[in-house]
Write a protein that holds these residues in place. Structure first.
Motif, PDB file in Angstrom:
ATOM      1  N   LEU A 145      17.233 -18.943 -11.599  1.00  5.68           N
ATOM      2  CA  LEU A 145      16.788 -19.531 -10.343  1.00  5.68           C
ATOM      3  C   LEU A 145      17.767 -19.219  -9.216  1.00  5.68           C
ATOM      4  O   LEU A 145      17.372 -18.829  -8.119  1.00  5.68           O
ATOM      5  CB  LEU A 145      16.624 -21.046 -10.493  1.00  5.68           C
ATOM      6  CG  LEU A 145      16.229 -21.778  -9.205  1.00  5.68           C
ATOM      7  CD1 LEU A 145      14.870 -21.292  -8.715  1.00  5.68           C
ATOM      8  CD2 LEU A 145      16.206 -23.280  -9.417  1.00  5.68           C
ATOM      9  N   TYR A 161      17.549 -15.638  -8.063  1.00  2.00           N
ATOM     10  CA  TYR A 161      16.372 -15.335  -7.269  1.00  2.00           C
ATOM     11  C   TYR A 161      16.345 -16.087  -5.940  1.00  2.00           C
ATOM     12  O   TYR A 161      15.302 -16.161  -5.275  1.00  2.00           O
ATOM     13  CB  TYR A 161      15.096 -15.577  -8.080  1.00  2.00           C
ATOM     14  CG  TYR A 161      14.757 -14.375  -8.916  1.00  2.00           C
ATOM     15  CD1 TYR A 161      14.022 -13.318  -8.383  1.00  2.00           C
ATOM     16  CD2 TYR A 161      15.221 -14.256 -10.218  1.00  2.00           C
ATOM     17  CE1 TYR A 161      13.732 -12.197  -9.132  1.00  2.00           C
ATOM     18  CE2 TYR A 161      14.947 -13.137 -10.979  1.00  2.00           C
ATOM     19  CZ  TYR A 161      14.201 -12.106 -10.421  1.00  2.00           C
ATOM     20  OH  TYR A 161      13.927 -10.988 -11.163  1.00  2.00           O
ATOM     21  N   LEU A 162      17.507 -16.598  -5.534  1.00  2.00           N
ATOM     22  CA  LEU A 162      17.681 -17.027  -4.149  1.00  2.00           C
ATOM     23  C   LEU A 162      17.926 -15.815  -3.256  1.00  2.00           C
ATOM     24  O   LEU A 162      18.050 -15.950  -2.044  1.00  2.00           O
ATOM     25  CB  LEU A 162      18.851 -18.005  -4.031  1.00  2.00           C
ATOM     26  CG  LEU A 162      18.652 -19.388  -4.643  1.00  2.00           C
ATOM     27  CD1 LEU A 162      19.940 -20.195  -4.535  1.00  2.00           C
ATOM     28  CD2 LEU A 162      17.511 -20.134  -3.977  1.00  2.00           C
ATOM     29  N   ALA A 171      15.848 -15.424  -0.130  1.00  2.00           N
ATOM     30  CA  ALA A 171      16.239 -16.363   0.928  1.00  2.00           C
ATOM     31  C   ALA A 171      17.495 -15.868   1.641  1.00  2.00           C
ATOM     32  O   ALA A 171      17.635 -16.011   2.866  1.00  2.00           O
ATOM     33  CB  ALA A 171      16.483 -17.749   0.324  1.00  2.00           C
ATOM     34  N   VAL A 197       9.067 -17.818   0.924  1.00  2.00           N
ATOM     35  CA  VAL A 197      10.294 -17.871   0.125  1.00  2.00           C
ATOM     36  C   VAL A 197      10.484 -19.248  -0.501  1.00  2.00           C
ATOM     37  O   VAL A 197      10.816 -19.376  -1.685  1.00  2.00           O
ATOM     38  CB  VAL A 197      11.520 -17.497   0.983  1.00  2.00           C
ATOM     39  CG1 VAL A 197      12.812 -17.842   0.247  1.00  2.00           C
ATOM     40  CG2 VAL A 197      11.499 -16.014   1.313  1.00  2.00           C
ATOM     41  N   VAL A 202      10.576 -19.807  -4.530  1.00  2.00           N
ATOM     42  CA  VAL A 202      11.758 -20.346  -5.205  1.00  2.00           C
ATOM     43  C   VAL A 202      11.409 -21.638  -5.946  1.00  2.00           C
ATOM     44  O   VAL A 202      11.869 -21.872  -7.073  1.00  2.00           O
ATOM     45  CB  VAL A 202      12.899 -20.578  -4.192  1.00  2.00           C
ATOM     46  CG1 VAL A 202      14.057 -21.335  -4.843  1.00  2.00           C
ATOM     47  CG2 VAL A 202      13.401 -19.244  -3.649  1.00  2.00           C
ATOM     48  N   THR A 203      10.564 -22.476  -5.326  1.00  2.00           N
ATOM     49  CA  THR A 203      10.114 -23.697  -6.003  1.00  2.00           C
ATOM     50  C   THR A 203       9.333 -23.358  -7.264  1.00  2.00           C
ATOM     51  O   THR A 203       9.522 -23.974  -8.319  1.00  2.00           O
ATOM     52  CB  THR A 203       9.236 -24.540  -5.056  1.00  2.00           C
ATOM     53  OG1 THR A 203       9.966 -24.852  -3.872  1.00  2.00           O
ATOM     54  CG2 THR A 203       8.810 -25.836  -5.733  1.00  2.00           C
ATOM     55  N   LEU A 262       9.613 -20.651  -9.024  1.00  2.00           N
ATOM     56  CA  LEU A 262      10.553 -20.107 -10.012  1.00  2.00           C
ATOM     57  C   LEU A 262      11.275 -21.217 -10.757  1.00  2.00           C
ATOM     58  O   LEU A 262      11.571 -21.107 -11.946  1.00  2.00           O
ATOM     59  CB  LEU A 262      11.567 -19.194  -9.329  1.00  2.00           C
ATOM     60  CG  LEU A 262      11.122 -17.754  -9.074  1.00  2.00           C
ATOM     61  CD1 LEU A 262      12.164 -17.019  -8.249  1.00  2.00           C
ATOM     62  CD2 LEU A 262      10.885 -17.031 -10.383  1.00  2.00           C
ATOM     63  N   ALA A 263      11.597 -22.301 -10.041  1.00  2.00           N
ATOM     64  CA  ALA A 263      12.262 -23.434 -10.691  1.00  2.00           C
ATOM     65  C   ALA A 263      11.411 -23.967 -11.830  1.00  2.00           C
ATOM     66  O   ALA A 263      11.933 -24.381 -12.871  1.00  2.00           O
ATOM     67  CB  ALA A 263      12.534 -24.539  -9.667  1.00  2.00           C
ATOM     68  N   ALA A 316      22.955 -13.429  -6.902  1.00  2.00           N
ATOM     69  CA  ALA A 316      21.951 -13.528  -5.838  1.00  2.00           C
ATOM     70  C   ALA A 316      22.339 -12.669  -4.637  1.00  2.00           C
ATOM     71  O   ALA A 316      21.493 -12.005  -4.038  1.00  2.00           O
ATOM     72  CB  ALA A 316      21.781 -14.987  -5.422  1.00  2.00           C
ATOM     73  N   CYS A 364       9.814 -11.875  -6.909  1.00  2.00           N
ATOM     74  CA  CYS A 364       9.881 -13.122  -7.675  1.00  2.00           C
ATOM     75  C   CYS A 364       8.819 -13.164  -8.772  1.00  2.00           C
ATOM     76  O   CYS A 364       8.944 -13.937  -9.733  1.00  2.00           O
ATOM     77  CB  CYS A 364       9.705 -14.333  -6.744  1.00  2.00           C
ATOM     78  SG  CYS A 364      11.068 -14.582  -5.582  1.00  2.00           S
ATOM     79  N   VAL A 386       4.468 -19.169  -7.175  1.00  2.00           N
ATOM     80  CA  VAL A 386       5.079 -17.886  -6.830  1.00  2.00           C
ATOM     81  C   VAL A 386       4.035 -16.950  -6.225  1.00  2.00           C
ATOM     82  O   VAL A 386       4.275 -16.280  -5.218  1.00  2.00           O
ATOM     83  CB  VAL A 386       5.742 -17.236  -8.065  1.00  2.00           C
ATOM     84  CG1 VAL A 386       6.235 -15.827  -7.730  1.00  2.00           C
ATOM     85  CG2 VAL A 386       6.904 -18.079  -8.551  1.00  2.00           C
TER      86      VAL A 386
END
Length: 342
Positions: free
Chosen positions: A100, A103-104, A107, A129, A133-134, A136-137, A160, A260, A289
């Motif tokens: 996670l 994969y920032l 951003a 983005v 990212v959410t 991906l979490a 990252a 992502c 995603v």
């Protein structure tokens, strides 16, 4: 109509790259379980790809004179840096958390465009983005085994940053009146990355005899060398070539969001081929995603102006990383993935 067709083709290339990168973990995990050290698998991946790209390096040898900084930066950060920081981070924090944080990168690309290049970014790109990212979490199930380790998180953040360098450098090579051929950039980047990873992985300690045996791909026994061939040819050479091409056809921040999808691809392939469980949060996360990637690229290009806008539209891939960038292993694995890239 022509612009719409170009955008669709560019997104198609980015998706193909994400699919290729995303499959690396599924092919690499059986090699690791067969006895190969994860770092040795990474070294085989990068060194094998560098060897295959030697003809391209020779054809574009003028790049050594014209773009030495670009080639060194791509190899150091976009190839070797993501791998080294990722593996260092997963020695201290859970794989899902490391994935996670890595994969920032998309951003961070937005931050670079907004605060370093001082160009505005569109709301569509920023929202895309955040959603990606959410999602991906959820895909990596970041809450599983979460523990706080400052050094581990800093190392993952280093991965990252290197992933962000992958997108930025891939796009930078197309700038100006003297653009760098993407095949040449990839070829020399892999050579530099292989040299750096040789110092880290120390492949002379590897048991090469394991490559002559078989490995378990789900319920099927597959020759280890065939899995390695897939990792080198498809998940590295083909993935990097399509990835850099897509970055140059899309804006780096959009290509980063599409990248992502690699984590989603890795999760689905692990579910189908390795019989690994796919939970409801992972399915919902993968959907987020996809929505984030769609929103990021949905806004039409704006007319050129003295202050160009970095929007979620084609302008010039990915990615993951990356190697990156990407670790592409299945979430929650105890064995680390080798899909990292930019």
């Amino acid at each position: 109509m022509q612009a719409s067709g170009r955008r669709s083709a560019s997104l198609g290339i980015a998706l193909v790259s994400a699919l290729a990168f995303g499959g690396s973990g599924v092919a690499a995990k059986p090699l690791i379980e067969a006895g190969l050290d994860p770092l040795h698998v990474v070294w085989l991946r990068v060194a094998g790809a560098a060897l295959l790209m030697l003809p391209a390096a020779w054809i574009h040898r003028d790049l050594l004179r014209r773009k030495p900084a670009l080639l060194f930066g791509f190899g150091l950060f976009a190839v070797a840096g993501v791998q080294a920081f990722y593996f260092a981070s997963i020695s201290r924090i859970p794989v899902g958390v490391a994935l996670l944080v890595e994969y920032l990168g998309p951003a961070l690309v937005l931050g670079w465009i907004r605060f370093v290049q001082r160009r505005p970014v569109t709301r569509a790109a920023a929202v895309g983005v955040v959603l990606a990212v959410t999602g991906l979490a959820c895909v990596v199930e970041v809450w599983a085994g979460l523990r706080f380790d400052v050094l581990g998180l800093l190392l993952a953040l280093g991965a990252a940053c290197c992933q962000a360098c992958y997108f930025i450098l891939s796009d930078h090579g197309s700038d100006g009146k003297d653009p760098a051929d993407p095949l040449g950039v990839i070829a020399y980047g892999l050579l530099v990355g292989a040299l750096v990873l040789t110092l880290i992985a120390r492949p002379w300690r590897m048991d090469f005899s394991l490559l002559a045996g078989d490995a378990d791909l789900g319920d099927t026994r597959v020759a280890a060398w065939l899995l390695l061939l897939w990792v080198v040819l498809i998940a590295t050479v083909f993935a990097y070539v399509t990835g850099v091409l897509s970055v140059r056809r899309l804006s780096p921040q959009v290509a980063g969001v599409v990248a992502c999808l690699e984590a989603v691809v890795a999760t689905v392939l692990a579910w189908v081929l390795l019989k690994e469980h796919l939970s409801l949060p992972q399915i919902l996360g993968g959907s987020l995603v996809l929505v984030g990637a769609f929103i990021a690229q949905s806004q039409a290009p704006k007319a050129p102006s003295p202050g160009p806008v970095a929007s979620g539209t084609p302008s010039g891939a990915v990615a993951a990383g990356l190697l990156a960038g990407e670790p592409d292993g299945a979430p929650g694995e105890e064995v680390p993935s080798t899909g990292a890239r930019p």
